[in-house]
Design a protein around this motif. Structure first.
Motif, mmCIF file in Angstrom:
data_model
loop_
_atom_site.group_PDB
_atom_site.id
_atom_site.type_symbol
_atom_site.label_atom_id
_atom_site.label_comp_id
_atom_site.label_asym_id
_atom_site.label_seq_id
_atom_site.Cartn_x
_atom_site.Cartn_y
_atom_site.Cartn_z
ATOM 1 N N PHE A 163 0.803 -1.182 0.254
ATOM 2 C CA PHE A 163 -0.261 -0.059 -0.030
ATOM 3 C C PHE A 163 1.182 0.978 -0.154
ATOM 4 C CE2 PHE A 163 -2.744 2.978 2.754
ATOM 5 C CZ PHE A 163 -3.637 3.076 1.850
ATOM 6 N N PRO A 164 0.607 2.051 -1.363
ATOM 7 C CA PRO A 164 2.311 3.408 -1.226
ATOM 8 C C PRO A 164 1.571 4.060 -0.293
ATOM 9 C CG PRO A 164 0.847 2.440 -3.239
ATOM 10 C CD PRO A 164 0.026 1.729 -2.691
ATOM 11 N N GLU A 165 0.573 4.663 -0.062
ATOM 12 C CA GLU A 165 0.644 5.218 0.555
ATOM 13 C C GLU A 165 1.194 5.975 2.292
ATOM 14 O OE1 GLU A 165 -3.671 6.840 1.406
ATOM 15 O OE2 GLU A 165 -4.233 6.899 -0.652
ATOM 16 N N ALA A 166 1.681 3.752 2.536
ATOM 17 C CA ALA A 166 1.880 4.057 3.828
ATOM 18 C C ALA A 166 3.185 3.133 3.508
ATOM 19 C CB ALA A 166 0.661 3.772 4.652
ATOM 20 N N ASN A 167 3.686 2.662 2.515
ATOM 21 C CA ASN A 167 5.076 1.995 2.643
ATOM 22 C C ASN A 167 4.369 0.773 3.622
ATOM 23 O OD1 ASN A 167 7.242 1.502 2.430
ATOM 24 N ND2 ASN A 167 8.309 1.805 4.437
ATOM 25 N N LEU A 168 3.423 0.347 2.991
ATOM 26 C CA LEU A 168 3.648 -1.086 4.231
ATOM 27 C C LEU A 168 2.559 -1.612 3.478
ATOM 28 C CD1 LEU A 168 2.530 -0.392 6.973
ATOM 29 C CD2 LEU A 168 -0.230 0.179 7.119
ATOM 30 N N SER A 169 2.799 -3.243 4.325
ATOM 31 C CA SER A 169 2.181 -4.420 4.241
ATOM 32 C C SER A 169 1.037 -5.068 5.200
ATOM 33 C CB SER A 169 3.094 -5.236 3.506
ATOM 34 O OG SER A 169 3.611 -5.959 4.576
ATOM 35 N N HIS A 170 0.470 -5.973 5.415
ATOM 36 C CA HIS A 170 -0.292 -6.248 6.415
ATOM 37 C C HIS A 170 0.601 -6.934 7.329
ATOM 38 C CE1 HIS A 170 -2.846 -9.226 8.807
ATOM 39 N NE2 HIS A 170 -3.923 -8.043 8.673
ATOM 40 N N PRO A 171 0.446 -6.374 8.716
ATOM 41 C CA PRO A 171 1.252 -6.851 10.025
ATOM 42 C C PRO A 171 1.824 -8.501 9.731
ATOM 43 C CG PRO A 171 -0.336 -6.276 11.324
ATOM 44 C CD PRO A 171 -0.751 -5.635 9.311
ATOM 45 N N SER A 172 0.547 -9.455 8.886
ATOM 46 C CA SER A 172 1.161 -10.277 9.167
ATOM 47 C C SER A 172 1.883 -11.054 8.105
ATOM 48 C CB SER A 172 -0.295 -11.767 8.953
ATOM 49 O OG SER A 172 -0.986 -11.087 7.591
ATOM 50 N N PHE A 190 5.313 -2.529 7.702
ATOM 51 C CA PHE A 190 5.985 -1.575 7.261
ATOM 52 C C PHE A 190 7.209 -1.717 7.045
ATOM 53 C CE2 PHE A 190 8.995 2.535 7.146
ATOM 54 C CZ PHE A 190 8.166 3.759 6.983
ATOM 55 N N TYR A 191 7.939 -1.260 5.373
ATOM 56 C CA TYR A 191 8.695 -2.190 4.630
ATOM 57 C C TYR A 191 9.895 -1.563 4.819
ATOM 58 C CZ TYR A 191 6.344 -5.056 1.991
ATOM 59 O OH TYR A 191 5.285 -5.969 1.684
ATOM 60 N N SER A 192 10.876 -1.820 5.717
ATOM 61 C CA SER A 192 11.708 -1.852 6.052
ATOM 62 C C SER A 192 13.076 -1.183 5.295
ATOM 63 C CB SER A 192 13.072 -2.596 7.681
ATOM 64 O OG SER A 192 12.912 -3.570 6.706
ATOM 65 N N MET A 233 -0.182 7.798 10.425
ATOM 66 C CA MET A 233 0.854 8.203 9.523
ATOM 67 C C MET A 233 1.933 8.814 10.361
ATOM 68 S SD MET A 233 0.362 7.105 6.712
ATOM 69 C CE MET A 233 -0.489 6.719 5.171
ATOM 70 N N VAL A 234 1.445 9.082 11.857
ATOM 71 C CA VAL A 234 2.220 9.515 12.327
ATOM 72 C C VAL A 234 3.005 8.674 13.778
ATOM 73 C CG1 VAL A 234 2.445 11.437 14.682
ATOM 74 C CG2 VAL A 234 1.040 12.108 12.784
ATOM 75 N N LYS A 235 2.352 7.649 14.142
ATOM 76 C CA LYS A 235 2.983 6.791 14.888
ATOM 77 C C LYS A 235 3.683 6.015 13.661
ATOM 78 C CE LYS A 235 1.379 3.022 17.684
ATOM 79 N NZ LYS A 235 0.335 1.918 18.329
ATOM 80 N N LEU A 236 3.385 5.746 12.854
ATOM 81 C CA LEU A 236 4.704 5.450 11.397
ATOM 82 C C LEU A 236 5.626 5.674 11.752
ATOM 83 C CD1 LEU A 236 2.487 3.867 8.685
ATOM 84 C CD2 LEU A 236 3.507 1.833 10.140
ATOM 85 N N GLU A 250 7.930 6.191 13.791
ATOM 86 C CA GLU A 250 8.862 5.611 14.518
ATOM 87 C C GLU A 250 9.624 4.629 13.805
ATOM 88 O OE1 GLU A 250 6.171 3.215 17.756
ATOM 89 O OE2 GLU A 250 5.750 5.163 18.589
ATOM 90 N N LYS A 251 8.665 3.634 12.841
ATOM 91 C CA LYS A 251 9.278 2.370 11.974
ATOM 92 C C LYS A 251 9.993 3.021 10.824
ATOM 93 C CE LYS A 251 6.255 -1.052 13.016
ATOM 94 N NZ LYS A 251 6.552 -1.913 14.145
ATOM 95 N N ALA A 252 9.885 4.666 10.387
ATOM 96 C CA ALA A 252 10.644 4.523 9.236
ATOM 97 C C ALA A 252 11.959 5.492 10.143
ATOM 98 C CB ALA A 252 10.099 6.421 9.412
ATOM 99 N N ALA A 253 12.301 5.655 11.470
ATOM 100 C CA ALA A 253 12.892 6.128 12.783
ATOM 101 C C ALA A 253 13.584 4.922 13.191
ATOM 102 C CB ALA A 253 12.796 6.646 13.985
ATOM 103 N N ALA A 254 13.712 3.436 12.723
ATOM 104 C CA ALA A 254 13.935 2.508 13.036
ATOM 105 C C ALA A 254 14.642 1.724 12.079
ATOM 106 C CB ALA A 254 13.024 0.781 13.177
ATOM 107 N N ASP A 255 14.920 2.707 10.723
ATOM 108 C CA ASP A 255 15.916 1.852 9.528
ATOM 109 C C ASP A 255 16.740 2.591 9.657
ATOM 110 O OD1 ASP A 255 14.309 1.154 7.338
ATOM 111 O OD2 ASP A 255 13.566 2.548 6.761
#
Length: 726
Positions: free
Chosen positions: A524-533, A537-539, A688-691, A693-698
């Motif tokens: 899902f390109p709006e969020a750099n995301l796939s399902h959590p399973s 969030f794509y690292s 998006m704001v909570k994500l 954290e995932k962007a920072a984890a990179d």
């Protein structure tokens, strides 16, 4: 040219303002009455006299029309009522944009015969669609039972030249029909489950989309008997016919939501009773709705290989095929199309079991899997084209699981997609739409005033216009669409607006061709995301190890690194650094244009919409910069992985710090216009704001990277980039 005399108008319908009139024949034609009203409305909007226009029908090519001119007088002759309506809508648009004087005489006919909308429809907690565990679907359940909603929706479809509405539901029958042999199955009222029942843990197969516990404390959103429901859907189908729109019901089959446990029906027992139930339900649906154009079926999802001792195709024929035959015994001349999806089945099995179907049997193929905003010519269909029967045609399922929030506008991309679709000798038509978002009312934007929110089709009107109008006539030029925008946003420089908007709209196709995840739960390109399973969030590691869209010139980071190391030519390939450079160019152009336009005086009309549109363009730009920096970081990490040179690791960290800044800016731009958090059925909760954290984890991933951890097998590269994605 001979025009009708004033006396002849007594035989016509007439709308009159001042001394001018729009006249139409036959007078009882609902499409022509609607079209005439659109001309009058356009004239009123621009405070101009209603032009003298005559609308008529002379039997000819369906949906075609001819424009004849005699000075200021215009005559539209349609090959059928829909064609005459489309011609009149051309006149209305010309009035609205101030171009009636240049409206050219001549013939028009559709480039693609059927141009449709794919609508996953949330009817009731007991008869859900494939997508009901999502915020937008739950919000839209009451709208599905609103005449006002469907009136607006179908008007918009006609304006944009869409002529097929496909309604997709796992098991709609209990909500739309009475079956004499199974009287307890029919459902009264419309129910919606409490919000706490929905999360991101639902099965991707739809078998748990309804759970009995959902009935506890369920909200009755509308009181309707089954007879009133039937009357409602008959009225909706009549409204659709009045706008030249054919309605189809699509199902996924063998689901029993709403019927489970009644009359001995149980999914655990795929027995003769279940076959009888489905056959009778199909029969009654066809008989109950004389205006229903056809049905679509699926040989997949939760169907086993053997059901009551039958193969999937045998089961489908004995339920849907025989049910349709039963219904048509008393009306054998009634056309009723069956659209059989190519999902977990094959041509030969279908042709063998469906050889006795009493009507037109078409197929349906996922043209771009889940991503219409990727390639202008997806290659997935090519193997099918080599073996496709010469005597049959297919529909293209054009899935939009790329863009739910933003307004999109790139005429060149849409035109290229439409022109490169397989020809009319193969393709009957297409229907476009998402699985992960409900194209009902826009319940994800932050509220703007009181009253119901606009339709998604109204909010994203320009995108729908591009796809609908260009699929009818791909020769429409960018200059035409600029005229439309100029009328919609008076005083705004439309060439810079469309340039910036187009650049923004190229961000997602660019990143999706590079970072491929075929189905909606994978990307899902709006969020750099796939399902959590899946991967969530794509690292940055996922980017290093990712695959590209099959059939495109893009190469992955691993293949790019392999070619560099082996000094293999990169000629003809679109490399990861080139993708990053393209993304930066698109983002810079979009951001510069949006900023310049935002600094001008607001237009005299639709000022709020312009602000929101510029907000979407800006958001596209910021996530484009995020993706560019992330790709550049991944390239540096790939080189560090193979060389152990610390300068590559440091460069990667710097790029990821830049990417984090872009994500923060993107999240701020997104949340300025859209609600958060939101639940989507295929990728789960998004905030998006909570994500951030995932962007920072990179950055941590880059700092802790161990060289030699990335493997690449050139022989397996094509397999890893298959239709099944990451």
């Amino acid at each position: 040219m001979k025009l009708l005399s004033p006396a002849s108008y007594l035989l016509l319908g007439t709308l009159t303002v001042g001394h001018a009139a729009v006249s139409f024949s036959p007078a009882d034609s609902a499409p022509l009455r609607f079209a005439a009203a659109e001309i009058e409305r356009a004239a009123r909007t621009v405070k101009q006299p209603v032009p003298e226009v005559t609308l008529s029908v002379q039997a000819g090519t369906a949906q075609s029309y001819r424009i004849e001119r005699d000075g200021a007088k215009v005559r539209i002759i349609g090959g059928d009522a829909a064609g005459a309506m489309y011609g009149a809508l051309d006149v209305a648009e010309s009035v609205r944009i101030g171009a009636l004087v240049t409206l050219a005489a001549g013939e028009r006919k559709p480039h693609i015969e059927f141009r449709g909308i794919k609508f996953n429809i949330p009817l009731d907690v007991r008869t859900p669609s494939y997508s009901d565990n999502a915020s937008a679907f739950q919000a839209n359940i009451p709208e599905m039972w609103s005449r006002a909603f469907w009136g607006e929706f179908l008007d918009e479809m006609a304006r944009h030249r869409f002529n097929v509405l496909s309604l997709w539901n796992l098991h709609p029958f209990p909500s739309i029909v009475k079956v004499p042999e199974y009287p307890d199955v029919a459902l009264n009222d419309v129910l919606r489950a409490r919000p706490e029942h929905f999360d991101e843990k639902f099965s991707f197969k739809g078998d748990d989309m309804f759970k009995p516990a959902m009935l506890e404390g369920a909200e009755v959103v509308k009181r309707l008997s089954i007879d009133e429901k039937i009357a409602f859907w008959r009225e909706v189908m009549q409204m659709a016919q009045d706008r030249g729109v054919a309605v189809y019901w699509f199902t996924w089959n063998t689901f029993l939501h709403g019927a489970e446990g009644k009359h001995g029906l149980a999914r655990a027992e795929e027995d003769e009773n279940m076959i009888r139930y489905f056959r009778a339900s199909v029969r009654e649906t066809v008989k109950t709705y004389p205006l229903l154009a056809g049905m679509g079926i699926t040989a997949g999802e939760v169907m086993g290989d053997k059901m009551a001792g039958r193969t999937k195709e045998q089961w489908l024929w004995q339920t849907y095929g025989e049910g349709i035959r039963d219904a048509l015994k008393d009306t054998p001349a009634r056309p009723f199309r069956l659209i059989h999806r190519f999902h977990e089945t094959g041509i030969e099995e279908i042709r063998t079991e469906w050889k006795d179907y009493p009507g037109v049997l078409d197929y349906s193929y996922k043209y771009a899997v889940a991503h219409m905003y990727a390639s202008t010519r997806p290659k997935f269909i090519d193997p099918l084209l080599k073996v496709f029967p010469k005597d049959q045609r297919t529909w293209l399922t054009v899935r939009n699981d790329d863009i739910y929030s933003f307004r999109w506008a790139d005429p060149a991309f849409a035109r290229a997609v439409i022109r490169q679709m397989p020809g009319n000798d193969v393709v009957r038509g297409f229907y476009m739409g998402p699985d992960g978002y409900c194209w009902g009312r826009d319940y994800i934007s932050t509220p703007d005033g009181e009253g119901p929110p606009p339709l998604v089709m109204q909010k994203q009107w320009f995108s729908f216009m591009l796809w609908g109008r260009l699929s009818y006539d791909p020769t429409l030029t960018d200059a035409h669409f600029q005229q439309v925008l100029a009328a919609h946003f008076p005083g705004v420089p439309v060439n810079p607006l469309l340039t910036a908007w187009g650049a923004a709209s190229r961000v997602f196709p660019e990143i999706t061709r590079f970072h491929w995840g075929s189905i909606d739960l994978l990307w899902f390109p709006e969020a750099n995301l796939s399902h959590p399973s899946r991967k969530g969030f794509y690292s940055v590691r996922n980017y290093v190890e990712g695959s590209t869209m099959p059939g495109e010139k893009n190469i992955s980071i691993r293949e790019w690194r392999d070619r560099l190391q082996k000094k293999i030519s990169l000629d003809g390939a679109v490399t990861p650094p080139q993708v990053a450079a393209n993304l930066r160019r698109h983002a810079d152009e979009a951001l510069a244009g949006a900023t310049a336009i935002a600094g001008r005086e607001a237009p005299t009309a639709n000022a709020r919409e312009l602000t929101a549109t510029l907000g979407d363009i800006t958001a596209f730009a910021h996530i484009g910069h995020y993706y560019a920096a992330k790709i550049e970081a991944a390239c540096e990490l790939a080189l560090f992985d193979s060389t152990s040179k610390p300068e590559h690791q440091q460069a990667a960290i710097a790029k990821l710090e830049e990417a984090l800044g872009h994500w923060r800016t993107y999240a701020a731009a997104y949340t300025k216009q859209y609600r958060q958090p939101l639940l989507y059925n295929r990728v789960g909760w998004i905030d998006m704001v909570k994500l951030t954290e995932k962007a920072a984890a990179d950055i941590t991933i880059a700092r802790e990277w161990q060289p030699g951890s990335v493997k690449f097998n050139p022989a397996g590269a094509k397999k890893s980039g298959s239709i099944y994605g990451l």
